[in-house]
Design a protein around this motif. Structure first.
Motif, PDB file in Angstrom:
ATOM      1  N   PRO A 432       0.786  -1.318   0.131  1.00 15.40           N
ATOM      2  CA  PRO A 432       0.032  -0.060  -0.108  1.00 15.40           C
ATOM      3  C   PRO A 432       0.887   1.196  -0.100  1.00 15.40           C
ATOM      4  CG  PRO A 432      -0.965  -1.746   1.484  1.00 15.40           C
ATOM      5  CD  PRO A 432       0.137  -2.078   1.093  1.00 15.40           C
ATOM      6  N   ASP A 433       2.022   1.225   0.558  1.00 17.33           N
ATOM      7  CA  ASP A 433       2.773   2.451   0.444  1.00 17.33           C
ATOM      8  C   ASP A 433       3.667   2.727  -0.820  1.00 17.33           C
ATOM      9  OD1 ASP A 433       4.492   0.307   1.316  1.00 17.33           O
ATOM     10  OD2 ASP A 433       5.679   1.547   2.600  1.00 17.33           O
ATOM     11  N   LEU A 434       3.581   1.616  -1.369  1.00 15.27           N
ATOM     12  CA  LEU A 434       4.464   1.609  -2.768  1.00 15.27           C
ATOM     13  C   LEU A 434       3.721   0.724  -3.839  1.00 15.27           C
ATOM     14  CD1 LEU A 434       6.962   2.338  -4.599  1.00 15.27           C
ATOM     15  CD2 LEU A 434       8.048   0.168  -3.687  1.00 15.27           C
ATOM     16  N   PRO A 435       2.586   1.265  -4.301  1.00 19.67           N
ATOM     17  CA  PRO A 435       1.438   0.433  -4.806  1.00 19.67           C
ATOM     18  C   PRO A 435       1.886   0.047  -6.331  1.00 19.67           C
ATOM     19  CG  PRO A 435       0.990   2.695  -4.790  1.00 19.67           C
ATOM     20  CD  PRO A 435       2.037   2.854  -4.087  1.00 19.67           C
ATOM     21  N   ASN A 436       3.023   0.572  -6.847  1.00 16.73           N
ATOM     22  CA  ASN A 436       3.107   0.274  -8.332  1.00 16.73           C
ATOM     23  C   ASN A 436       4.578  -0.354  -8.634  1.00 16.73           C
ATOM     24  OD1 ASN A 436       0.905   1.604  -9.328  1.00 16.73           O
ATOM     25  ND2 ASN A 436       1.756   3.507  -9.103  1.00 16.73           N
ATOM     26  N   VAL A 437       4.502  -1.472  -8.970  1.00 16.16           N
ATOM     27  CA  VAL A 437       5.819  -2.346  -9.133  1.00 16.16           C
ATOM     28  C   VAL A 437       5.480  -3.312 -10.503  1.00 16.16           C
ATOM     29  CG1 VAL A 437       7.682  -3.887  -8.327  1.00 16.16           C
ATOM     30  CG2 VAL A 437       6.649  -2.426  -6.650  1.00 16.16           C
TER      31      VAL A 437
END
Length: 990
Positions: A432-437
């Motif tokens: 949730p704190d780095l949603p795009n990988v």
């Protein structure tokens, strides 16, 4: 700030002194038999779609389609010119050996139209037509054409078909409706997750109807469990013609070599639900998993040795059953459960997402999947629905309308994870704190982005992200860039990140091994930022061309040329030798092999070339090592479509076009020694008066020499006086060679106007921040005066049309000049103050960013720059308007709030000035419904033809249209005609 009066005096003095450069041209006399374009031609103009070359380059296939008539698939022998055709064929695909071409056969349009009428279906959207899906996908068929003879076998009632990528033996054909791509239903949620990518998906398009923006949109989808039965999958051996029919299939996949067919089934019999793999050599079927449930997301690795899929079978009895990831090695026993909610490393309160289909890495060592919070349980029966109330809070990261538009996206967001198949180790990557990988082909790392810290800022600025490197082995992350407005990319070898710094206007590399950053372009005496950028935000780059093997060199574009350098910036040299800037030619690399992920360093490169001034285009050859100027292969005063190459032959297909030349297909070798035209889609064009487009120079009110496109009828007589139609947006001359087929739409069809006796002008416009309206004045008025001074324009018969930004500029212009006899300004902003605080309903975003940073070009806020907002708002100067005004502003406009149109129309009405406004209920910023397009096109043309051609006053202008009679005028009869099949008129070239 310079006073309004002073600026206007300077402006009009400059307009009065304008000079111009013009090279006249003469056109041969046209046959008197040629006729002007009329509406009955529009639905029957052909387009070419789905162009394909066989891998051996011997055959070319494409589909001819139109809005009103049944099309056909055309298969042509490249060498002999022999053509094979089949009625209503679309989407042709060759087998790798070139012995067959398969295509979809859509129903006759008469049948599709009848079916639509019975079902009450809406008209087809613009640009989509009815040639692809056939209106009723359940009645599509598949055609199998044997080459070279052309015999066609038809298989009825097929929704989709698919062949293995590297096998010519098999095809699988799935019964049912088209459009599903054989992927089956969404599972047990009754609607499922949207987008499959969470934040990475695009927000939903379309705006709520006026007066109901908040009601109903973004409501929770039904959670009632659904499970539809599958349909037959027919597997055919193309060599023998023998079929095997597999019942109840919902989804299917081939491996690349055609050795395995994996399929999922759904049946009323629980024992028949499951995933199965058929070994095509011997027909043996392996059971991967069975039991009542949904099965989806089938994936096979490149080698055809591993299979993955999703299923909710394990807990299907629950009202909302979580999915699990299953894995199978081909030829082995049953599939094993690989990931579930209890897997080690799975974040708390997360499950496997069924909205991201798993996929294998290219080397087959990793399996990518998605995770998500568990879906909500169904609401208790009889539960009270929540109140429909939006509570806005200044602390909200997103405005309520944006939250509404993104509701499903947020509700169904997925987070990427990976399984390392060697030790079956699960690693969560996105959180949730780095949603795009988004892992690519690099086996070690992926790039991650997060816009969470800057969600408020997007309302008045651009999108920003923090950019991270994420370790695929353990999920650890390293922040590389903060508050970043551009993207970053990883080199193919995974050694470097490449990014453009807008604030410095420079390219940088980041060495992953030790974090060393290198400025690649600071020592070069050329700009890599966009030189003609004219909005208040920072200019971006011209892009990168790619990397050579082993990440040895990176290649970058300036405005004209191509540069190569090592990743630390050393050894920089201009690969094109400066020929681009010297000659005003823009060179860009054309990658003919789509599977090649690096730029070759041996042999030659193929480049596209565009003359910046004349717009002529061509193809050039350049030694991959550089050291020589690009060598011209072909250059024409036309637009050239990028070539597509046959996989195993020196054959390419491309298009050539001009304003008066349809983009037909041409074939050649890669040296373009003797290109041959191989299609003639619209031979009927010779029956109509057309036009020719040319470039002229004009000098704007600031003394800048700019360009404009002038289109004259092909029977142009310089001794006559013509009406002039002006169409504006920003810079349009790059479209000099664009072909405009006769068609309906939201804006005028240029071809129709020039065919019916108008001269058409499209001037380029440049802007000064803070004065967008005045910038338009400084360009449009001098451009029109330039053409009038040529002597063949009647200055009392000048019209102008534009939509959106073009509409705004026109609405502003008529408060400054009376030179136009009639105007249409679609979806125009009239009041920049109220528009600044408005909402783009398609995205839910505030419109503030447009005024502070982008197209509206004020460069500040209403409280910082109140006079600029007022001076650039036509509503405050409406008393100066003396021009008949027409606008279209739909109540479903998803970009410009429709009350902008109401404000200006109401002001015109209050002042007793001639104005007309069309509102197609529920339509967005541009019309989508083709019947509405026809209706609007006829009325807009009648408006201009009355004022500029002297045609009678239409009744709708004279008497108006009462509310109870709205929409009753039927214009469809104007668009009907007797149709001739495309090949009957010589549609092919022999």
């Amino acid at each position: 700030m310079t006073s309004r009066l002073t600026r206007r005096v300077v402006l009009f003095a400059a307009c009065a002194l304008v000079a111009f450069a013009w090279t006249p041209w003469s056109a041969g006399a046209q046959s008197a038999a040629k006729k002007p374009l009329s509406y009955d031609a529009y639905d029957y103009w052909w387009s070419i779609q789905g162009t394909r070359l066989s891998d051996d380059g011997q055959w070319l296939a494409y589909a001819l389609t139109s809005q009103g008539a049944d099309g056909e698939v055309v298969v042509r022998n490249v060498a002999s010119g022999q053509e094979l055709r089949h009625a209503r064929g679309t989407n042709p695909q060759f087998t790798p050996d070139g012995k067959f071409v398969l295509f979809t056969i859509v129903p006759p349009k008469a049948d599709a139209n009848e079916a639509e009428g019975e079902e009450g279906a809406a008209a087809a959207p613009a640009g989509r037509g009815r040639g692809g899906a056939g209106g009723n996908g359940a009645r599509n068929s598949v055609g199998i054409m044997a080459l070279p003879g052309g015999q066609v076998t038809t298989v009825e009632q097929i929704g989709t078909f698919r062949m293995p990528a590297e096998s010519s033996t098999w095809v699988a054909m799935h019964k049912g409706r088209a459009g599903g791509n054989g992927r089956g239903g969404r599972g047990g949620r009754g609607g499922g997750r949207a987008g499959g990518g969470g934040r990475q998906g695009a927000p939903a398009a379309g705006a709520p109807t006026a007066g109901a923006q908040a009601a109903g949109a973004g409501e929770t989808a039904s959670t009632e469990k659904q499970k539809d039965p599958g349909t037959d999958l027919i597997v055919r051996n193309l060599a023998t013609g023998q079929d095997v029919t597999i019942p109840d299939v919902v989804e299917y996949e081939w491996d690349r070599g055609g050795n395995w067919l994996v399929y999922a089934t759904s049946s009323t019999d629980a024992a028949k639900d499951g995933v199965f793999a058929r070994h095509m050599t011997d027909g043996a079927v392996s059971t991967l998993e069975t039991g009542r449930g949904h099965y989806k997301g089938l994936a096979i690795d490149e080698a055809g040795a591993q299979v993955a899929f999703l299923s909710d079978r394990a807990e299907y009895e629950k009202p909302v059953a979580p999915y699990r990831l299953y894995y199978w090695k081909t030829g082995g026993a049953q599939a094993e459960e690989l990931v579930s909610a209890t897997t080690r490393g799975m974040p708390e309160h997360m499950v496997v997402s069924d909205d991201f289909a798993p996929r294998f890495s290219e080397d087959g060592k990793r399996l990518l999947l998605g995770t998500a919070p568990p879906p909500p349980a169904p609401a208790p029966e009889g539960a009270k629905a929540p109140l429909r109330v939006d509570i806005w809070n200044y602390k909200d990261l997103q405005l309520q309308p944006m939250q509404q538009v993104r509701a499903n996206q947020e509700r169904n967001r997925t987070y990427r994870a990976v399984v390392h198949l060697g030790d079956k180790r699960f690693v969560q990557l996105a959180t949730p704190d780095l949603p795009n990988v988004n892992p690519g082909d690099d086996p070690n790392r992926a790039i991650g982005t997060s816009d969470l810290p800057y969600e408020q800022e997007i309302s008045w600025d651009q999108t920003y992200n923090d950019i991270y490197l994420v370790d695929l082995k353990n999920g650890q992350r390293r922040k590389i860039l903060e508050h970043w407005g551009q993207s970053a990319s990883m080199s193919p070898g995974g050694k470097y990140l490449l990014y453009f710094d807008e604030t410095q206007g420079q390219w940088f590399s980041y060495r992953i091994s030790d974090g060393q950053r290198s400025n690649l372009t600071a020592r070069l005496d050329v700009s890599f930022r966009q030189e003609d950028h004219d909005t208040p935000d920072l200019p971006g780059s011209y892009g990168s061309m790619g990397w050579t093997a082993n990440d040895e060199n990176v290649l970058l574009y300036d405005r004209y040329d191509i540069w190569t350098m090592r990743p630390d910036g050393s050894g920089a040299r201009m690969l094109t030798g400066g020929e681009g800037r010297k000659t005003g030619t823009v060179f860009r690399y054309l990658r003919l092999d789509p599977d090649l992920d690096t730029v070759p360093t041996a042999g030659t490169l193929l480049l596209s070339a565009t003359d910046f001034r004349t717009k002529a285009e061509g193809f050039y050859r350049l030694p991959a090592a550089g050291g020589a100027a690009p060598e011209k292969l072909i250059a024409l005063d036309k637009a050239l479509g990028n070539p597509t190459k046959a996989k195993h032959a020196d054959v390419v297909v491309f298009t050539e076009s001009r304003f008066d030349e349809f983009p037909n297909l041409w074939v050649s070798d890669t040296n373009f020694t003797s290109p041959r035209k191989v299609s003639d889609a619209n031979p009927q064009q010779s029956e109509y008066r057309w036009g020719k487009a040319e470039l002229i120079d004009y000098i704007n009110a600031d003394g800048k020499t700019l360009r404009a496109m002038l289109i004259k009828p092909d029977d142009f007589d310089p001794t006559k006086k013509y009406p002039l139609m002006v169409y504006i947006y920003e810079e349009l001359t790059q479209g000099l060679h664009s072909y405009r087929a006769p068609n309906v739409g939201t804006s005028i069809n240029l071809t129709r106007y020039v065919s019916n006796g108008y001269v058409v002008l499209q001037p380029d416009i440049v802007y000064e921040t803070g004065f967008p309206g005045e910038s338009a004045e400084k360009c449009v008025i001098p451009a029109v005066n330039t053409v009038v001074e040529m002597g063949f324009i009647d200055p009392k018969r000048i019209g102008i049309q534009g939509h959106s930004w073009g509409g705004y500029q026109i609405t502003h212009l008529i408060t400054r000049t009376d030179m136009f006899a009639a105007v249409e300004a679609g979806a125009s902003v009239a009041n920049m103050i109220s528009a600044y605080g408005g909402i783009r309903w398609g995205t839910g975003m505030s419109r503030a960013f447009q005024y502070e940073k982008t197209q509206s070009r004020i460069g500040g806020t209403p409280w910082d720059e109140p006079l600029k907002f007022i001076e650039n708002s036509p509503i405050f100067w409406v008393e100066n308007v003396h021009t008949p005004y027409l606008t279209i502003h739909n109540d479903g406009d998803d970009a410009v709030p429709w009350y902008q149109g109401i404000e200006f129309f109401s002001a015109m009405r209050r002042l007793g000035k001639e104005a007309y406004m069309f509102d197609y209920n529920g339509e967005p910023h541009g019309l989508r419904n083709r019947d509405n397009m026809k209706h609007w096109t006829v009325h807009m043309d009648e408006f201009f033809d009355h004022f500029l051609l002297g045609k009678p006053l239409p009744e709708w202008m004279d008497k108006g249209v009462p509310y109870l009679e709205r929409g009753t005028r039927d214009v469809s009869g104007m668009f009907k005609r007797q149709v001739v099949a495309p090949n009957a008129g010589g549609g092919g070239i022999n």
